[in-house]
Design an enzyme around this catalytic site. Structure first.
Site, mmCIF file in Angstrom:
data_model
loop_
_atom_site.group_PDB
_atom_site.id
_atom_site.type_symbol
_atom_site.label_atom_id
_atom_site.label_comp_id
_atom_site.label_asym_id
_atom_site.label_seq_id
_atom_site.Cartn_x
_atom_site.Cartn_y
_atom_site.Cartn_z
ATOM 1 C CD GLU A 6 14.263 11.586 -16.971
ATOM 2 O OE1 GLU A 6 13.073 11.476 -16.638
ATOM 3 O OE2 GLU A 6 15.189 11.019 -16.381
ATOM 4 C CG ASP B 225 23.136 11.616 -9.823
ATOM 5 O OD1 ASP B 225 22.128 11.829 -10.492
ATOM 6 O OD2 ASP B 225 23.191 10.694 -8.993
HETATM 7 N N1 ADE Z 1 18.025 9.554 -11.027
HETATM 8 C C1 ADE Z 1 19.175 10.182 -11.347
HETATM 9 N N2 ADE Z 1 19.981 10.261 -10.276
HETATM 10 C C2 ADE Z 1 19.332 9.672 -9.251
HETATM 11 C C3 ADE Z 1 19.630 9.468 -7.876
HETATM 12 N N3 ADE Z 1 20.786 9.876 -7.358
HETATM 13 N N4 ADE Z 1 18.702 8.823 -7.115
HETATM 14 C C4 ADE Z 1 17.531 8.422 -7.645
HETATM 15 N N5 ADE Z 1 17.187 8.604 -8.914
HETATM 16 C C5 ADE Z 1 18.081 9.232 -9.723
#
Ligand code: ADE
Length: 231
Positions: free
Chosen positions: A11, A197
């Site tokens: 990251e 996501d």
């Molecule tokens: N970081 C990136 N996506 C995530 C998710 N779905 N839940 C927790 N941390 C995250």
């Protein structure tokens, strides 16, 4: 000096790659890179995943270095349909969503007996970050929810309080913890996340695919924030 942290090496790797490095600083198994980015002193590295590691590393850096601000960056899962994969979310504030002492009469996310629930980011840094023009996607300012859980579809269905009660825009696993340590130490803090996501059943695949994109996006934002501090 500005501290730049992400949970994982991936990251922050683009920031590390562009750093004019003077030295490394070690804390247990953690390695931090100290140097200059566009003539501003920066320390950059990973915090580890989850609230405990992130809090530990943040407090350590605050005690070892004279920090002027701390920027936390990386990926987050959107829970707001208006915030899409590839967008950037700058946290106006954050809450620990898995801190739950409701049986004792405290609001969800509230640190019991301390009157602390919503942790504000530094207004000046948020204003600077929101005006950065990203390489792609849209910049949003909103609320990030932090917990020691990777949220995928099953989790989210039973966690509708993330939207309805906590009014969150995205979930991740470190931000509010770092925000809380910075607030405790009076250190200006900013949290900038690339949406990888939508916290649904595709979350894992999207997350892994997005790591390099997020790293480049984070660097773009960090550089813009730093430009305002350059001598
Ligand atoms: N970081 C990136 N996506 C995530 C998710 N779905 N839940 C927790 N941390 C995250």
């Amino acid at each position: 000096m500005i501290a730049v942290l992400g949970a994982m090496d991936g990251e922050v790797e683009t920031v590390v790659a562009h750093l004019n490095r003077d030295r490394v600083h070690r804390f247990g198994t953690f390695v931090f890179h100290v140097g200059r980015l566009d003539d501003v002193e920066v320390i950059v590295g990973k915090s580890g995943v989850g609230k405990a590691r992130a809090a530990m590393v943040t407090q350590h850096l605050i005690e070892q270095f004279r920090l002027d601000s701390l920027v936390f960056t990386g990926l987050a899962g959107s829970i707001n349909p208006d915030i899409r994969i590839g967008d950037t979310l700058v946290a106006r504030d954050s809450i620990q969503h898995d801190l739950d002492a409701t049986p004792l009469g405290f609001a969800r996310g509230e640190i019991p007996y301390e009157h602390v629930r919503v942790i504000a980011s530094d207004l000046r840094l948020v204003e600077r970050a929101r005006t950065v023009v990203p390489a792609s996607g849209t910049v949003h300012v909103g609320r990030i929810l932090t917990g020691d859980q990777f949220i995928s579809q099953n989790g989210l269905r039973t966690m509708d309080y993330l939207r309805t009660e906590l009014h969150g825009d995205a979930v991740e696993m470190e931000g509010a913890s770092v925000a809380s340590v910075c607030a405790f130490n009076d250190l200006p803090f900013c949290l900038i996340r690339t949406i990888s996501d939508e916290a649904n059943r595709d979350a894992r695949v999207d997350f892994e695919r997005f790591l390099p994109i997020a790293s480049a996006n984070s660097f773009h934002f960090i550089r813009a924030l730093i430009a305002a501090d350059s001598p």
